[in-house]
Motif scaffolding. Structure first.
Motif, mmCIF file in Angstrom:
data_model
loop_
_atom_site.group_PDB
_atom_site.id
_atom_site.type_symbol
_atom_site.label_atom_id
_atom_site.label_comp_id
_atom_site.label_asym_id
_atom_site.label_seq_id
_atom_site.Cartn_x
_atom_site.Cartn_y
_atom_site.Cartn_z
ATOM 1 N N UNK A 197 0.798 -1.358 0.110
ATOM 2 C CA UNK A 197 0.170 0.066 0.111
ATOM 3 C C UNK A 197 0.789 1.205 0.044
ATOM 4 N N UNK A 198 0.320 2.345 -0.421
ATOM 5 C CA UNK A 198 0.961 3.597 -0.809
ATOM 6 C C UNK A 198 1.671 4.252 0.662
ATOM 7 N N UNK A 199 0.838 4.152 1.750
ATOM 8 C CA UNK A 199 1.073 4.560 2.771
ATOM 9 C C UNK A 199 2.489 4.238 3.391
ATOM 10 N N UNK A 201 4.886 2.964 1.519
ATOM 11 C CA UNK A 201 5.687 3.538 0.604
ATOM 12 C C UNK A 201 5.996 5.000 1.010
ATOM 13 N N UNK A 202 5.127 5.809 1.602
ATOM 14 C CA UNK A 202 4.983 7.116 1.909
ATOM 15 C C UNK A 202 6.154 7.106 3.086
#
Lengths: 306, 339, 327
Positions: A197-199, A201-202
């Motif tokens: 999920x992108x969070x 990666x964030x």
């Protein structure tokens, strides 16, 4: 650069002022789930029943005239007798059944709680680490789980009984150490999808270290499946304990557990039915309620229904 | 900006492959996501990266930020190669390089409040700040991106897409970065919100002196925000030029095709123009065509295009183009888009 | 021109836990033969729900009211069994994600043939042959090979073509396309829009194009209807609405769309956020975001009224709308 830099003192002041402004609290996902759980009638009733059973087991004994190991020589194998204070009768040794049920429930709850906590702790850590690091780490860690699965469970339990035989709680810490395998698999699977999920990666882009990512970003998002699986593990361990007690590997006399009580009650069910009915009712209602709570939690935590 | 802008970032011979395991007994497949990528990013500019799905544009953004490790090549940040940087130094460097994601809600941890999300990079990158200072910066940044201070204790699921994207932008801004990679920052948003976010990015860029890499599949949006545009096709650069040059004088046949395919919100122009519709679809990057990868869909392809790969040539004023025949293909009299 | 669909006073309501949400209200429009109508709006404007209602495909808690007359049959409130006779045959719908409407376990050929067997009583062989022919007509290269593939073996653009082929098999009078190109790449999108144009010309099909992208609308549609907060706010021909928008929302949408030909320094977006359907503002739903709102807009809802030339708008403001920098 203008803007965010510098003047931290002024900004701190600004922040303090806003603190008094009192920003409204948002509804967290957990609060949302709780609200939905409470709306589920079956789950709500079950929660109260379980709470009642817990109170019954832990507070109840203080209100009884008899303790679980005291023998009443005048009342052996007697049906319920309110005058003598045997509200659920006595067993073959003249011990008060109600006191024994309470003590047995207590024991069952403690061992189930302890074993579940241990298995959740190990399972979540192990699964999250395997899932997050992936690759070789994952392959080695999960092969180890596969091997553990393949080894006969009861063999380990017997070894544990040899080691911890006299101490049921330690025994179930040991059982918890065996029960984590499924939890680890579930958590690993979830982690594999959450880490994409992108969070996450964030967080990486924000300089977070792997451990921070695992325990700050991934584990809190595992709450749903972990809580659901844990509520299903509790009854499983209660049943394991009953099974072990039935084999004579569990709790030692004069202490008892629900399983032990049932195993003693069942051969004499026709002549001394109160010896079976009491513990059976408690066990069945406990298992049923836990299953309902598990179901309710699954519905409440499932974001799809929103 | 100075007269000779400094190169903030230089990308040299970047290559990235992914290996797809084809099971125990089948052949291991390699997907070349990026190859032979060379370009510079100047301080203060906005570089647009366009391309269709699977062209490697997001991979490129992540390779620049070292969220993915490139196989070969260098990513020079003010002369320092990020690919060789030890993990701990890279972590510190992340304060300078940030990212904004496509799906605003997916990029926010659902279990954290807005304040915690925005402050998260500060916890690791600025451990010297205390709680009050962190909070002050969070509030200041929230103000800069147009979020109200009273939203600080709310959770992401209580926000709409546009507001969630503002939270994502605030998180990227809080470490005072020099460069932000915007990976399709508006494609998940409604039209009216899209424009708000594009304007916000432009304002923030001016206010904080940012350099932006703007990745998108939407050429109109890229053209709107970018100074220079990089066009990718199947993991390779096909053209790099300023927005005006790309638009007025596209050199590569693929750029031309892309331009004519962009829908224009103008009925008369839209009806008039000839769409130079590309034949077929993008070939699989696992097994790309030999020679020029675009030749299978190119109107101008000649047999020799299949033999050698066109080099990335520098033509006038630092424009880059990778086509064997760019000199021969003339730009039609009437501009590509009608007027 | 002949009218193929006439929608009157249609509404769509969803029942939630304790409340009702009106997703679509007071919808009136007609669709002529061979015409392309674009329905434009942002998420939550009710544009998709309106047409799902016409197709009888609303979620379980949804209810539709009013009439949607196809000839002299009303599609709204028709029992599912009867509706099945028309769906696919007279009126068909395609969606943004073709994978959700294709069965992943059946070959393309089988799925296409099934439609003809059901609606047209074709035998299997004849149906398969017709299916392959249709695949060719929607521009699928090597149709025989593709017909024997499973949906997941096709690319996104190819799947959307298969969906269109399936929708066109029975030569429906009306094709509803809900964001058909949103998930596709620009070059493929251009191919698809081209295909839509030829289809309406060759088959005489009436097309309803539901989209949020004004660029897509400009090239394909004849007329358009702009929706906001569950209601149509402006209707007219594409040229009228693009070159002379009369509703501030239409104008705002146009100014929010970046145009590749003229690069403005800043876009002129509509301020604020789209309203939630549960809490629509009093008066005109658009008033909190409108630059031209005056006191009347805050209390009274402007009805959709004819302004001449077949145009309609729902707005009290009559003055000029020079808006920001770009005009």
């Amino acid at each position: 650069m203008a803007g965010i830099t510098g003047k931290d003192a002024v900004l701190t002041e600004y922040a303090r002022k806003l603190e008094t402004l009192d920003a409204p609290k948002g509804r967290s996902l957990t609060q949302d789930a709780m609200r939905r759980l409470v709306r589920n009638k079956a789950a709500l009733v079950s929660i109260f029943v379980v709470l009642f059973i817990v109170l019954f087991a832990f507070v109840g004994p203080y209100f009884l005239p008899w303790t679980y190991d005291k023998i009443d020589w005048s009342g052996i194998r007697k049906p319920p007798n309110f005058e003598a204070g045997h509200f659920a009768g006595t067993d073959q040794n003249g011990r008060d059944m109600l006191a024994r049920i309470m003590q047995g429930t207590q024991m069952s709850l403690i061992v189930a709680g302890v074993a579940t906590l241990v298995s959740v702790f190990i399972g979540v850590c192990y699964g999250a680490i395997a899932g997050y690091f992936g690759g070789k780490v994952d392959a080695v860690m999960m092969r180890f789980v596969d091997i553990m699965y393949a080894l006969p469970y009861i063999l380990f339990v017997i070894i544990l009984v040899v080691i911890f035989g006299r101490n049921p709680v330690l025994l179930f810490v040991g059982i918890g150490c065996l029960e984590w395998l499924t939890m680890a698999r579930i958590v690993r699977g979830q982690t594999l999808s959450i880490k994409e999920r992108e969070f996450v990666e964030a967080a990486k882009a924000g300089g977070a270290k792997p451990w921070t990512i695992i325990f700050r970003h991934i584990v809190p998002n595992l709450t749903g499946p972990v809580v659901i699986y844990a509520t299903l593990t509790i009854p499983e361990i209660i049943l394991t304990e009953s099974f072990l007690s039935y084999l004579g590997l569990g709790v030692q006399e004069p202490q008892t557990s629900l399983g032990t009580l049932i195993s003693f009650g069942s051969p004499v069910a026709e002549t001394l039915p109160w010896m079976l009915i009491g513990p059976a009712v408690v066990l069945v209602s406990l298992l049923l309620c836990l299953t309902y709570i598990g179901d309710g939690l699954r519905d409440a935590l499932d974001p799809k229904d929103r | 900006m100075d007269q000779t802008p400094i190169n903030l970032l230089e990308i040299k011979d970047l290559k990235k492959t992914f290996s797809l395991t084809g099971g125990l007994f089948s052949r291991r497949l390699t997907l070349t996501a990026l190859e032979n990528i060379n370009f510079n990013i100047r301080q203060g500019e906005t570089l647009g990266i366009v391309g269709e799905s699977g062209c490697g544009k997001s991979t490129l953004g992540r390779c620049i930020l070292q969220l993915l490790a490139p196989d070969e090549g260098q990513v020079l940040w003010l002369g320092q190669d990020l690919t060789r940087l030890p993990a701990e130094e890279m972590r510190q460097r992340r304060a300078d390089l940030q990212i904004i994601f496509q799906d605003p809600l997916a990029s926010l941890n659902p279990r954290m409040t807005v304040g915690e999300i925005i402050a998260d990079p500060l916890r690791t990158l600025r451990p010297e700040l205390n709680k009050d200072e962190r909070r002050a910066r969070v509030l200041k940044t929230m103000e800069a991106v147009g979020l109200l201070p009273e939203m600080i204790n709310r959770y992401p699921h209580e926000f709409s897409g546009g507001q969630a994207q503002r939270i994502g932008i605030a998180r990227a801004l809080i470490t005072e970065p020099k460069l932000i990679v915007c990976d399709e920052p508006v494609s998940a948003l409604d039209v009216s919100i899209q424009a708000q976010i594009l304007n916000l990015l432009a304002e923030l860029k001016d206010e904080f002196g940012l350099t932006l890499i703007f990745i998108s599949h939407n050429l109109s949006v890229v053209r709107h925000v970018s100074d220079r545009i990089l066009v990718l096709y199947l993991g390779r650069i096909v053209e790099l030029a300023t927005g005006d040059e790309i638009y007025e004088q596209p050199r590569h046949p693929y750029t031309r095709a892309l331009l004519t395919a962009v829908p224009i919100p103008d009925p008369k122009l839209a009806r008039q123009r000839n769409i130079d519709a590309l034949k077929g679809e993008i070939p699989s990057p696992i097994n790309p065509p030999s020679g020029c990868t675009f030749r299978t869909r190119c109107r101008f392809a000649k047999p020799f295009c299949a033999e050698t790969r066109p080099p990335l040539e520098t033509i006038e004023d630092g424009r880059l183009v990778a086509c064997h025949r760019w000199r021969e293909i003339e730009v039609p009299e009437e501009a590509v888009l009608g007027e | 021109m002949k009218e193929v669909l006439k929608v009157e006073d249609m509404s769509v309501t969803f029942e939630l836990h304790q409340s009702e949400v009106h997703a679509v209200r007071d919808m009136n429009f007609s669709l002529a033969e061979g015409e392309t109508l674009a329905v434009v709006g942002e998420s939550g404007s009710g544009k998709s729900q309106a047409f799902l209602a016409i197709m009888g495909l609303l979620a379980k808690n949804g209810r539709a009211g009013g009439r949607a007359m196809m000839g002299d049959i009303n599609l709204i409130g028709m029992p599912a069994g009867q509706l099945d006779k028309h769906r696919g045959k007279d009126i068909a719908m395609i969606f943004q994600d073709p994978m959700t409407s294709l069965n992943p376990t059946l070959k393309v050929r089988t799925q296409l043939a099934e439609v003809l067997v059901k609606h047209r009583d074709f035998d299997k062989q004849k149906a398969t042959a017709a299916a392959i022919e249709m695949l060719e007509r929607v521009g699928i290269p090597e149709p025989v090979k593709r017909a024997n593939a499973y949906p997941h073996e096709l690319s996104g653009g190819m799947r959307q073509r298969v969906m269109i082929a399936m929708a066109l098999l029975c030569q429906p009078k009306i094709l509803i396309a809900d964001e058909p190109t949103t998930a596709l790449d620009v070059t493929v999108q251009a191919q698809m829009l081209d295909l839509f144009k030829t289809l309406t010309e060759d088959f005489g099909t009436s097309l309803v194009l539901i989209t949020h992208d004004l660029g897509v609308v400009a090239g394909v549609a004849d007329r358009m209807m702009v929706m906001y907060g569950g209601r149509a706010v402006e209707k007219g021909t594409v040229d009228d609405l693009f070159y002379d928008p009369r509703h501030p929302y239409t104008l705002g949408l146009l100014h929010s769309t970046p145009h590749i030909a003229h690069r403005a320094a800043r876009l002129d977006p509509i301020q604020g956020l789209p309203p939630s359907l549960e809490h629509l503002p009093k008066g005109c739903s658009f008033n909190p975001r409108c630059a031209f709102a005056f006191d009347r807009c805050l209390v009274e809802r402007p009805p959709l009224t004819e302004t001449g030339n077949g145009r309609e708008k729902a707005c009290f403001y009559e003055g000029p709308m020079a808006y920001g920098k770009v005009a």
